[in-house]
Motif scaffolding. Structure first.
Motif, PDB file in Angstrom:
ATOM      1  N   ILE A  29       7.575   6.054  -8.220  1.00  0.00           N
ATOM      2  CA  ILE A  29       8.005   7.150  -7.360  1.00  0.00           C
ATOM      3  C   ILE A  29       8.083   8.419  -8.200  1.00  0.00           C
ATOM      4  CG2 ILE A  29       9.786   7.966  -5.775  1.00  0.00           C
ATOM      5  CD1 ILE A  29      10.661   4.991  -5.539  1.00  0.00           C
ATOM      6  N   ASN A  30       7.247   9.389  -7.863  1.00  0.00           N
ATOM      7  CA  ASN A  30       7.174  10.639  -8.618  1.00  0.00           C
ATOM      8  C   ASN A  30       7.013  10.373 -10.115  1.00  0.00           C
ATOM      9  OD1 ASN A  30       7.319  12.242  -6.348  1.00  0.00           O
ATOM     10  ND2 ASN A  30       9.495  12.698  -6.554  1.00  0.00           N
ATOM     11  N   GLY A  31       6.151   9.420 -10.435  1.00  0.00           N
ATOM     12  CA  GLY A  31       5.830   9.138 -11.830  1.00  0.00           C
ATOM     13  C   GLY A  31       6.784   8.222 -12.546  1.00  0.00           C
ATOM     14  N   GLN A  32       7.854   7.773 -11.889  1.00  0.00           N
ATOM     15  CA  GLN A  32       8.833   6.902 -12.533  1.00  0.00           C
ATOM     16  C   GLN A  32       8.898   5.555 -11.818  1.00  0.00           C
ATOM     17  OE1 GLN A  32      12.057  10.162 -12.355  1.00  0.00           O
ATOM     18  NE2 GLN A  32      12.628   8.966 -14.149  1.00  0.00           N
ATOM     19  N   PRO A  33       8.702   4.451 -12.542  1.00  0.00           N
ATOM     20  CA  PRO A  33       8.885   3.148 -11.908  1.00  0.00           C
ATOM     21  C   PRO A  33      10.295   3.013 -11.339  1.00  0.00           C
ATOM     22  CG  PRO A  33       7.775   2.912 -14.015  1.00  0.00           C
ATOM     23  CD  PRO A  33       8.231   4.336 -13.938  1.00  0.00           C
ATOM     24  N   HIS A  34      10.381   2.639 -10.097  1.00  0.00           N
ATOM     25  CA  HIS A  34      11.640   2.474  -9.360  1.00  0.00           C
ATOM     26  C   HIS A  34      12.314   3.790  -8.996  1.00  0.00           C
ATOM     27  CE1 HIS A  34      11.727  -1.864  -9.467  1.00  0.00           C
ATOM     28  NE2 HIS A  34      11.703  -1.909 -10.790  1.00  0.00           N
ATOM     29  N   GLY A  35      11.793   4.925  -9.434  1.00  0.00           N
ATOM     30  CA  GLY A  35      12.393   6.186  -9.029  1.00  0.00           C
ATOM     31  C   GLY A  35      13.336   6.789 -10.054  1.00  0.00           C
ATOM     32  N   PRO A  36      14.057   7.847  -9.671  1.00  0.00           N
ATOM     33  CA  PRO A  36      14.792   8.658 -10.645  1.00  0.00           C
ATOM     34  C   PRO A  36      16.147   8.118 -11.067  1.00  0.00           C
ATOM     35  CG  PRO A  36      15.055   9.593  -8.452  1.00  0.00           C
ATOM     36  CD  PRO A  36      14.097   8.428  -8.316  1.00  0.00           C
TER      37      PRO A  36
ATOM     38  N   THR B 193      13.941  -0.268  -6.746  1.00  0.00           N
ATOM     39  CA  THR B 193      13.476   0.553  -5.622  1.00  0.00           C
ATOM     40  C   THR B 193      14.252   0.262  -4.345  1.00  0.00           C
ATOM     41  OG1 THR B 193      11.247   0.585  -6.575  1.00  0.00           O
ATOM     42  CG2 THR B 193      11.462   1.201  -4.260  1.00  0.00           C
ATOM     43  N   CYS B 194      14.561  -1.014  -4.117  1.00  0.00           N
ATOM     44  CA  CYS B 194      15.251  -1.377  -2.880  1.00  0.00           C
ATOM     45  C   CYS B 194      16.674  -0.863  -2.838  1.00  0.00           C
ATOM     46  CB  CYS B 194      15.231  -2.894  -2.687  1.00  0.00           C
ATOM     47  SG  CYS B 194      16.049  -3.810  -4.019  1.00  0.00           S
ATOM     48  N   GLN B 195      17.241  -0.507  -3.991  1.00  0.00           N
ATOM     49  CA  GLN B 195      18.602   0.017  -4.054  1.00  0.00           C
ATOM     50  C   GLN B 195      18.646   1.531  -4.170  1.00  0.00           C
ATOM     51  OE1 GLN B 195      19.744  -2.510  -7.488  1.00  0.00           O
ATOM     52  NE2 GLN B 195      21.335  -3.340  -6.153  1.00  0.00           N
ATOM     53  N   LEU B 196      17.470   2.150  -4.259  1.00  0.00           N
ATOM     54  CA  LEU B 196      17.389   3.605  -4.336  1.00  0.00           C
ATOM     55  C   LEU B 196      17.579   4.181  -2.936  1.00  0.00           C
ATOM     56  CD1 LEU B 196      16.648   6.155  -6.051  1.00  0.00           C
ATOM     57  CD2 LEU B 196      14.279   5.766  -5.313  1.00  0.00           C
TER      58      LEU B 196
ATOM     59  N   GLU C 117       3.190   5.471  -5.734  1.00  0.00           N
ATOM     60  CA  GLU C 117       2.017   4.787  -6.275  1.00  0.00           C
ATOM     61  C   GLU C 117       2.373   3.350  -6.650  1.00  0.00           C
ATOM     62  OE1 GLU C 117      -0.236   7.273  -9.273  1.00  0.00           O
ATOM     63  OE2 GLU C 117       1.702   8.292  -9.270  1.00  0.00           O
ATOM     64  N   PRO C 118       1.376   2.503  -6.826  1.00  0.00           N
ATOM     65  CA  PRO C 118       1.630   1.162  -7.376  1.00  0.00           C
ATOM     66  C   PRO C 118       1.826   1.229  -8.878  1.00  0.00           C
ATOM     67  CG  PRO C 118      -0.708   1.459  -7.015  1.00  0.00           C
ATOM     68  CD  PRO C 118      -0.045   2.710  -6.492  1.00  0.00           C
ATOM     69  N   PHE C 119       2.310   0.137  -9.467  1.00  0.00           N
ATOM     70  CA  PHE C 119       2.369   0.042 -10.916  1.00  0.00           C
ATOM     71  C   PHE C 119       0.950   0.131 -11.471  1.00  0.00           C
ATOM     72  CE2 PHE C 119       6.556  -2.587 -11.253  1.00  0.00           C
ATOM     73  CZ  PHE C 119       7.273  -1.453 -10.957  1.00  0.00           C
ATOM     74  N   ARG C 120       0.769   0.955 -12.501  1.00  0.00           N
ATOM     75  CA  ARG C 120      -0.549   1.145 -13.105  1.00  0.00           C
ATOM     76  C   ARG C 120      -0.608   0.416 -14.439  1.00  0.00           C
ATOM     77  NH1 ARG C 120      -3.629   3.588  -9.032  1.00  0.00           N
ATOM     78  NH2 ARG C 120      -2.561   5.418  -8.185  1.00  0.00           N
ATOM     79  N   ALA C 121      -1.327  -0.693 -14.494  1.00  0.00           N
ATOM     80  CA  ALA C 121      -1.510  -1.447 -15.728  1.00  0.00           C
ATOM     81  C   ALA C 121      -2.667  -2.409 -15.539  1.00  0.00           C
ATOM     82  CB  ALA C 121      -0.243  -2.208 -16.102  1.00  0.00           C
ATOM     83  N   ALA C 122      -3.447  -2.589 -16.586  1.00  0.00           N
ATOM     84  CA  ALA C 122      -4.579  -3.511 -16.501  1.00  0.00           C
ATOM     85  C   ALA C 122      -4.115  -4.934 -16.210  1.00  0.00           C
ATOM     86  CB  ALA C 122      -5.385  -3.473 -17.800  1.00  0.00           C
TER      87      ALA C 122
END
Length: 247
Positions: A70-77, A83-86, A100-105
Motif C-alpha cells: 500500500i503506497n509502496g509499503q507492505p501492509h501499509g503505513p 493489512t487486515c488490521q489497518l 500492489e501485490p508483493f513484488r519478488a521473484a
C-alpha cells in the motif's frame, strides 16, 4: 471519505499487468482496508465488472494471508499492523492510494493482488519440524525451559509467514522469515535433535529461491509482528556451526 484507488490488475501469471483507477466513495474511517476493498468489489460486481482478487482469511492479524503493498509499503503505513488490521482512519478525504501485490521473484503473481507464497512451504518442509517420540504426552513441566529462552522462542514464533519481509527487502531476501522459523525451534530443548541439520537444510533451500541478506533492516521495519533481525544473527551463527560440524 472519498478516495482514489490505483489498483494493480493482472489476469494471470503470464498476462500483462496494469494499474486501474477506481473511486471509493463514502468510506467509513472505521472500516479495515480489506473491508474497503470488499465494498469496492461489491460495486464492481454490481456494475458487471471483474472484482479485484486479493487474499484474506482470518482478518485478525494471525494467518498472514492478507499481505499487499500500500503506497509502496507492505501492509501499509502503520507499524506492527497487518493489512487486515489497518483501518481507513489512517487516510484522509481525497487521498490517492496505490495498491500492489508483493513484488519478488520468489512470489510469482497469481492474479491481481494474489501471489504464490508456496516457496515458504518449501523452506518449512526442509526442516521446520521436531522429532515426535511415540507414546503418551509428557507432563508440561517435565522439561525445564529457562524463561528467557521461552520468551525469545515465543517472539520468534510470532511470525505469521505473510512475506512482508521479502517484499520490503531490496534483495527480496527471506532471512527474517527463515530465521524466525529456525529460532523458535532451536531455542527450545525439543528442537535440539535436528538443530544443526535444520538450519543447514532450511537456509540452503531459502538461498535457492530468495536473495541474500545485506542488513538493510527493511524486513524488521515492515514486519506486522515486529520480529527482530537479531534472529538473523542467531541463524547465521548456527549455520556456521552446522557447516563446521559437518567437516
Amino acid at each position: 471519505m472519498d478516495l482514489t484507488l490505483r489498483i494493480w490488475r493482472q489476469a494471470g501469471p503470464t498476462a500483462p499487468g496494469r494499474f486501474e483507477t477506481h473511486r471509493a466513495e463514502n468510506v467509513d474511517p472505521d472500516m479495515s482496508f480489506l473491508e474497503m476493498l470488499d465494498v469496492l468489489n461489491e460495486r464492481l460486481i454490481d456494475a458487471g465488472h471483474e472484482p479485484v482478487a486479493f487474499d484474506s482469511d482470518c482478518r485478525e492479524g494471525i494467518c498472514g494471508s492478507c499481505g499487499i503493498v500500500i503506497n509502496g509499503q507492505p501492509h501499509g503505513p502503520q507499524r506492527g499492523t497487518a493489512t487486515c488490521q489497518l483501518h481507513m482512519r489512517q487516510y484522509t478525504d481525497g487521498d490517492t492510494i496505490t495498491v500492489e501485490p508483493f513484488r519478488a521473484a520468489g512470489f510469482p503473481i497469481v492474479k491481481d493482488l494474489v501471489v504464490d507464497r508456496s516457496a515458504f512451504d518449501r523452506i518449512i518442509q526442509a526442516g521446520g519440524y521436531i522429532s515426535v517420540p511415540t507414546g503418551s504426552a509428557p507432563d508440561a513441566n517435565l522439561i525445564p525451559v529457562p524463561k528467557a529462552d521461552a520468551d525469545l522462542a515465543m517472539d520468534a514464533a510470532a511470525c505469521i509467514a505473510c512475506g512482508a519481509c521479502v517484499a520490503a527487502c531490496p534483495n527480496a531476501a527471506a532471512h527474517l522469515f527463515t530465521a524466525a522459523k529456525i529460532s523458535h525451534l532451536g531455542l527450545l530443548p525439543q528442537g535440539q535433535p535436528e538443530r544443526y541439520r535444520r538450519v543447514q537444510n532450511m537456509v540452503d533451500t531459502m538461498e535457492q529461491i530468495f536473495g541474500s541478506c545485506t542488513n538493510h533492516g527493511e524486513c524488521e521495519a515492515v514486519c506486522p509482528k515486529e520480529i527482530s533481525i537479531d534472529f538473523i544473527a542467531l541463524m547465521h551463527r548456527d549455520y556456521r556451526r552446522a557447516k563446521l560440524r559437518g567437516r
